[in-house]
Design a protein around this motif. Structure first.
Motif, short mmCIF file in Angstrom:
data_model
loop_
_atom_site.label_atom_id
_atom_site.label_comp_id
_atom_site.label_asym_id
_atom_site.label_seq_id
_atom_site.Cartn_x
_atom_site.Cartn_y
_atom_site.Cartn_z
N TYR A 224 0.85 -1.18 0.00
CA TYR A 224 0.00 0.00 0.00
C TYR A 224 0.89 1.24 0.00
N THR A 225 0.28 2.37 -0.15
CA THR A 225 1.02 3.64 -0.05
C THR A 225 0.24 4.55 0.87
N LEU A 226 0.96 5.23 1.75
CA LEU A 226 0.31 6.17 2.65
C LEU A 226 0.80 7.57 2.29
N LEU A 227 -0.10 8.32 1.63
CA LEU A 227 0.27 9.68 1.24
C LEU A 227 0.23 10.57 2.47
N LEU A 228 1.24 11.45 2.55
CA LEU A 228 1.43 12.23 3.78
C LEU A 228 1.34 13.72 3.49
N ASP A 229 0.63 14.43 4.32
CA ASP A 229 0.55 15.90 4.22
C ASP A 229 0.46 16.48 5.63
N PRO A 230 1.60 16.81 6.23
CA PRO A 230 1.57 17.32 7.61
C PRO A 230 1.15 18.79 7.66
N ARG A 231 0.33 19.13 8.64
CA ARG A 231 -0.12 20.52 8.81
C ARG A 231 -0.12 20.85 10.29
N MET A 232 -0.07 22.17 10.55
CA MET A 232 -0.27 22.61 11.93
C MET A 232 -1.71 23.06 12.06
N PRO A 233 -2.49 22.40 12.91
CA PRO A 233 -3.92 22.71 13.01
C PRO A 233 -4.23 23.99 13.77
N GLU A 234 -3.28 24.47 14.57
CA GLU A 234 -3.49 25.66 15.40
C GLU A 234 -4.02 26.81 14.52
N PRO A 235 -5.14 27.42 14.91
CA PRO A 235 -5.75 28.45 14.07
C PRO A 235 -4.76 29.54 13.63
N SER A 236 -3.92 29.99 14.56
CA SER A 236 -3.01 31.08 14.21
C SER A 236 -1.96 30.65 13.20
N MET A 237 -1.79 29.35 13.01
CA MET A 237 -0.79 28.91 12.05
C MET A 237 -1.35 28.82 10.63
N ASN A 244 9.21 19.10 1.34
CA ASN A 244 10.12 17.94 1.22
C ASN A 244 9.69 16.72 2.02
N ASN A 245 8.38 16.52 2.17
CA ASN A 245 7.93 15.31 2.86
C ASN A 245 7.88 14.15 1.88
N VAL A 246 8.03 12.95 2.39
CA VAL A 246 8.03 11.77 1.53
C VAL A 246 6.92 10.82 2.00
N ASP A 247 6.10 10.37 1.05
CA ASP A 247 5.01 9.45 1.37
C ASP A 247 5.57 8.13 1.90
N LEU A 248 4.73 7.43 2.67
CA LEU A 248 5.22 6.20 3.30
C LEU A 248 5.00 5.00 2.37
N THR A 249 6.05 4.22 2.23
CA THR A 249 5.95 2.99 1.44
C THR A 249 6.53 1.85 2.27
N GLN A 250 6.12 0.63 1.88
CA GLN A 250 6.50 -0.51 2.70
C GLN A 250 7.93 -0.95 2.43
N GLN A 251 8.64 -1.27 3.49
CA GLN A 251 10.00 -1.78 3.37
C GLN A 251 10.01 -3.26 3.76
N LEU A 252 11.18 -3.86 3.71
CA LEU A 252 11.29 -5.32 3.89
C LEU A 252 10.75 -5.81 5.23
N ASP A 253 10.85 -4.98 6.26
CA ASP A 253 10.37 -5.43 7.57
C ASP A 253 8.85 -5.34 7.70
N GLY A 254 8.18 -4.99 6.63
CA GLY A 254 6.73 -4.95 6.64
C GLY A 254 6.16 -3.60 7.06
N LEU A 270 -0.95 14.82 11.01
CA LEU A 270 -0.45 14.08 9.85
C LEU A 270 -1.68 13.67 9.06
N ASN A 271 -1.91 14.34 7.96
CA ASN A 271 -3.04 14.00 7.10
C ASN A 271 -2.61 12.91 6.14
N THR A 285 -8.77 12.13 2.42
CA THR A 285 -9.13 13.18 1.46
C THR A 285 -8.00 14.19 1.38
N GLU A 286 -7.92 14.81 0.27
CA GLU A 286 -6.96 15.89 0.01
C GLU A 286 -7.26 17.08 0.95
N VAL A 287 -6.23 17.71 1.48
CA VAL A 287 -6.44 18.88 2.34
C VAL A 287 -6.15 20.14 1.53
#
Ligand code: CU
Lengths: 308, 661
Positions: A224-237, A244-254, A270-271, A285-287
């Motif tokens: 599977y692939t886990l697409l990653l989009d980190p955000r700061m939820p704090e209203p003032s942010m 430069n974030n990298v989506d998560l993919t499976q490696q040999l250790d599962g 972490l969206n 869903t896309e943010v």
């Protein structure tokens, strides 16, 4: 006169050298809301049929979320570690009305010859409470005889939000679990993000004698692939994100590996969007990328909050 | 050389005494032999105003303009280039501001009554103090001469400026004897908000500044001396109307120990060495701005220690100055944002992640008198610049994997030729030099620029900025008339400027995006000035200045903060103990503005100023009283370099009185 002048300078010097406001101790800053666990310690142990079974976990505690476990069996007659046996491990939660469920786990533990333990993991989906209680069912062979024993264990709340987990029903109707494994202590940096992604398999056969492992079947999802989009939820942010974030993919250790950049300390979301091996969206869903100062950041359907 | 000359030479650049404000000429006879082509501003007052701030004083120089973020601590631009491209030193000492938002140029840490002069050198000629593109500004400390008798001298100056109710007190005192000199100064200025030309208060433009200095010189032998020097400066509650934050407290301690040795004979004439230490703390404050969505703490610290050592050589018609500069600076800036729910975790990051800069360089400046009328100046420097970012993880977020350390070689070369033909003088020159990126350009992290409203990210891998420069001047002088035309042209390779990044998102809530410092292929800059003087009558003098500049990037786009065509004209009249001055200055419309960097078109403006003074003896004190008005017609205006188009001060009536004893 001269002495006085020098004295004045010296005083001035001492006065100013000490800053009015202390500089931040960055290490302490990072440790503020984060407890790091390094050591495997015994979480639970019990004796049965002349064997002593000990289950180790990080910090000697089972937490909600992902727990790596190390199981050791000692023959109490000769004080020898039992090696290379086949050991099964099944966690069971008893909830309201004595309903039993399990959680993602490794059923057949893997023997580690070097250090003489049996390795596994368990992703506890709830803390122990007055309603929920957890037991582990361990099975092993002794002199050609299958022994089953169970032991109740306590699952604590995970205070380190960087080891949070989520359980959800995918668009395919299946139940999935995502548990964060690393970093335990993130920094304002590029962090390698490690997560376990699991799935519950509906039983296909009628239940045998309890606990029947075929009724509590979980597995790691593969490719599977886990697409990653980190955000700061704090209203003032204002929905602040990082590059430069990298989506998560499976490696040999599962497990699934990616990179998350945190641009400052604090609360992050972490969206995620989980894609199956065919690229179909299982959940998420896309943010929107709009900068929205003053508004709480929008979140994906699938997300995990962290804090450091 | 006779004893007296030596003594004068020995005691430093300026033999400053209060009742004879410019005693320079007598000492410079000797000093001309060792100090080369220094275009020194001689006294810290302008023609219009005798009690000026350091900024106001600098503003009277042709090649200095200012970015103004309020009434306090203007950022001096030399040859229309910002402070990253110039070198600003205090008596040769490197001092670095502790504010990521440039609230504290070095000029804000001194006061007019502890300076003797300000030495401005354009382009690579300014390379004696370190690597530069634009040139150097050296703020020279006061330095009282030894005297054969015990002598106390002092001055006290006080005044009031009506527009912003600025009240100031400046005092300095010196004691000199044959073996020992001690001198000290203090000053205190307090100002409230100023009003613009529409008589509207400009909120957050108040300031309070305290400054004091102390110098002790001891004559260790006939030809040597040891000097200990300290400046302490503290500013409180300073408003920056153009910025989203103000200043709560800024403090600087600037100290040095210097040893000077003279030689009566031989090639080496002077050997002057100094070790120094300075530390600055700077704390911004946004609690004065309740409209801000986010409360932030933004403290900054800058600590520098270093060494300057120079020797002056002279043989026949050749003289030379060789200078060694070495310093170590640590710049730290933090930002901590408070969530709206204050019980929640604050958010923290470094905007300068503990950046160390080390520099070591040797510079040489030679002067060769080819004939009596012609002179060749040439020199150069070689510097080694080292940077280290302690929390390099911050830099890795935008520039993954850049090295934590970076070493750069910074060479420079220049040559100039001057010739006098009858009443005319001409000069041509050329220069070449590298500079390293500043701490912000290299390692800055989400530094909010309220001018173009972008968050800026540094790039540790930026190339050296390389300047190629030519300059020329021509002048004429007779008994009544003099004029001087100067021009220079810079071609700057790898010109460092912020460009919109396609990645990342703003961190500061006012920000609209993220810009990263990048290098343009090149940029060009042209500066021109015309200066004329005319002594109409014995006591009636006129002078006028016209400046023009043009800066372009490699795509013919305009560079920001380039001064449009501007002028100043001044008439001075003296009658007995009275003096009258009037001046008009202004900028033409800014046509070549740069929307890309947040500029808009700035209309033209004209400001008329007037002042009168009277000098008399009160008891035995020589006393001068001055009254005047700036912006007499109360024009409402803001200039091309007023951050966020904040309006300048409206009509300001000023008074001051000065006693010398
Ligand atoms: Cu500041």
């Amino acid at each position: 006169m001269k002495f006085l002048n020098f004295f004045a300078i010296a005083t001035l010097f001492a006065f100013t050298i000490s800053c009015t406001v202390d500089k931040t101790d960055f290490e302490a800053e990072l440790n503020q809301d984060v407890t790091e666990y390094f050591e495997f310690e015994e979480a639970v142990s019990f004796n049965t049929n002349g064997y002593r079974i000990s289950v180790e976990a990080l910090n000697g505690t089972f937490f909600k979320g992902y727990n790596e476990i190390r199981l050791k069996i000692v023959n109490t007659q000769n004080n020898q570690l039992v090696s290379n046996s086949e050991i099964t491990f099944l966690p069971i939660m008893t909830g309201l009305q004595d309903q039993t469920t399990s959680c993602p786990h490794r059923y057949n533990l893997i023997y580690n010859a070097e250090e003489n333990y049996y390795s596994g993991y368990v992703v506890f989906t709830d803390e122990s409470s007055s309603v929920n209680s957890w037991d582990v069912y361990i099975g092993f062979m002794s002199e050609g005889e299958q022994i089953f024993i169970n032991q109740s264990v306590t699952v604590e709340t995970q205070t380190n939000k960087n080891l949070n987990m989520t359980a959800f029903t995918g668009n395919d109707g299946e139940t999935y679990f995502i548990a964060l494994i690393a970093p335990q202590k993130p920094s304002v940096a590029e962090n390698e993000l490690v997560a376990g992604i699991y799935k519950y398999h509906q039983p296909t056969t009628p239940s045998g004698t309890f606990p029947d492992p075929s009724q509590f079947l979980y597995s790691e999802v593969n490719n599977y692939t886990l697409l990653l989009d980190p955000r700061m939820p704090e209203p003032s942010m204002g929905n602040h994100s990082s590059p430069n974030n990298v989506d998560l993919t499976q490696q040999l250790d599962g497990l699934y590996y990616g990179v998350v950049n945190y641009t400052m300390t604090g609360k992050w979301t972490l969206n995620f969007i989980l894609l199956d091996k065919n690229g179909q969206i299982i959940k998420g869903t896309e943010v929107p990328t709009d900068f929205t100062p003053g508004l709480e950041g929008a979140k994906s359907e699938l997300y995990i909050d962290i804090l450091f | 050389m006779n004893r007296l000359t030596l003594l004068l030479l020995f005691t430093g650049v300026v033999g400053w005494t209060q009742n004879t404000p410019i005693q320079n000429d007598s000492t410079e006879v000797a000093l001309d032999e060792v100090v080369l082509i220094a275009k020194t501003k001689k006294k810290i007052e302008t023609e219009m105003k005798m009690a000026v701030s350091v900024d106001e004083f600098l503003a009277s120089s042709d090649n200095i303009s200012f970015i103004k973020r309020g009434a306090y601590a203007w950022e001096p631009l030399l040859n229309n280039m910002s402070t990253e491209r110039s070198i600003i030193t205090i008596d040769g000492m490197h001092v670095f501001g502790a504010c990521t938002d440039k609230m504290d140029p070095i000029t804000s840490y001194v006061e007019s009554n502890n300076l003797a002069s300000i030495e401005i050198k354009s382009g690579q000629e300014g390379g004696m103090q370190g690597s530069t593109v634009a040139g150097s500004i050296n703020l020279k400390r006061k330095n009282t001469s030894f005297t054969n008798y015990k002598d106390w001298k002092g001055a006290y100056q006080s005044g009031f400026e009506f527009n912003n109710k600025q009240f100031f007190n400046l005092g300095n005192i010196s004691y000199s004897s044959e073996k020992f000199v001690t001198e000290g100064s203090f000053s205190y200025r307090k100002a409230e908000n100023y009003s613009d030309g529409n008589n509207d208060k400009v909120n957050h433009s108040q300031f309070r500044k305290f400054n004091s200095s102390l110098g002790l010189t001891y004559k260790t032998s006939d030809l040597s001396s040891l000097r200990v020097d300290a400046i302490f400066d503290q500013a409180n509650d300073v408003g920056y109307p153009a910025l989203p934050m103000d200043l709560w407290l800024s403090r600087a301690l600037i100290t040095s120990v210097a040893y000077k040795q003279l030689f009566e004979e031989g090639l080496v004439r002077v050997w002057d060495s100094k070790i120094y230490f300075n530390t600055i703390e700077h704390y911004m404050d946004d609690t004065t701005r309740p409209e801000n969505l986010v409360h932030m703490d933004m403290p900054g610290w800058s600590t520098t220690y270093g060494l300057v050592s120079k020797i002056n050589l002279k043989k026949d018609n050749y003289s030379s100055e060789i200078q060694l500069n070495a310093y170590n600076n640590l710049s730290i800036a933090e930002m901590r944002m408070y969530p709206q729910d204050r019980s929640e975790r604050t958010m923290f990051a470094y905007s300068w992640p503990w950046v160390t800069t080390r520099y070591a360089g040797v510079s040489i400046n030679n002067s060769f008198e080819v004939t009596e009328k012609t002179q060749l100046n040439f020199g150069g420097s070689l510097g080694l610049n080292y940077n280290h970012s302690k929390y390099v993880d911050f830099n890795w977020i935008f520039h993954p994997g850049v090295p934590q350390e970076k070493t750069r070689f910074l060479p420079s070369l220049y040559a100039g030729y001057t010739i006098d033909v009858n009443k005319f003088n001409f000069s041509v020159g050329s220069g070449y030099g590298h500079r390293a990126p500043s701490v912000s350009e290299g390692y800055g992290y989400y530094i909010y620029n309220s001018f173009d409203r972008y968050d800026y990210i540094g790039n540790p891998d930026l190339k050296n900025e390389i300047s190629y420069e030519i300059n020329a001047s021509a002048g004429f002088k007779n008994e009544k008339i003099s004029f001087q035309v100067k021009a220079n042209y810079f071609h700057i390779q790898n010109y460092i400027i912020g460009r919109i990044l396609s990645m990342g998102s703003p961190m500061n809530y006012q920000s609209v995006g993220v810009k990263g410092y990048t290098s343009l292929d090149y940029a060009t800059l042209f500066n021109f000035s015309l200066n004329a003087k005319y002594d109409i009558l014995e006591h009636l003098h006129w002078n006028g200045t016209l400046t023009y500049a043009r800066g372009k990037d490699n795509k013919e786009g305009n560079l920001p903060f380039i001064r449009p065509l501007s002028y100043q004209t001044l008439l001075q009249y003296h009658y007995k103990d009275f003096g009258f001055q009037t001046s008009v200055n202004g900028d033409f419309e800014q046509i070549d503005y740069s929307p890309e960097y947040g500029e808009d078109k700035t209309p033209s403006y004209t400001v008329w100023n007037l002042s009168a003074d009277y000098t008399f003896y009160l008891e035995n004190f020589s006393t001068t009283f001055q009254v005047g008005a700036e912006n007499l017609l109360n024009e409402y205006y803001s200039t091309y370099a007023d951050w966020g188009n904040i309006p300048r001060m409206g009509r300001n009536i000023f008074t001051s009185i000065k006693f010398n004893f």
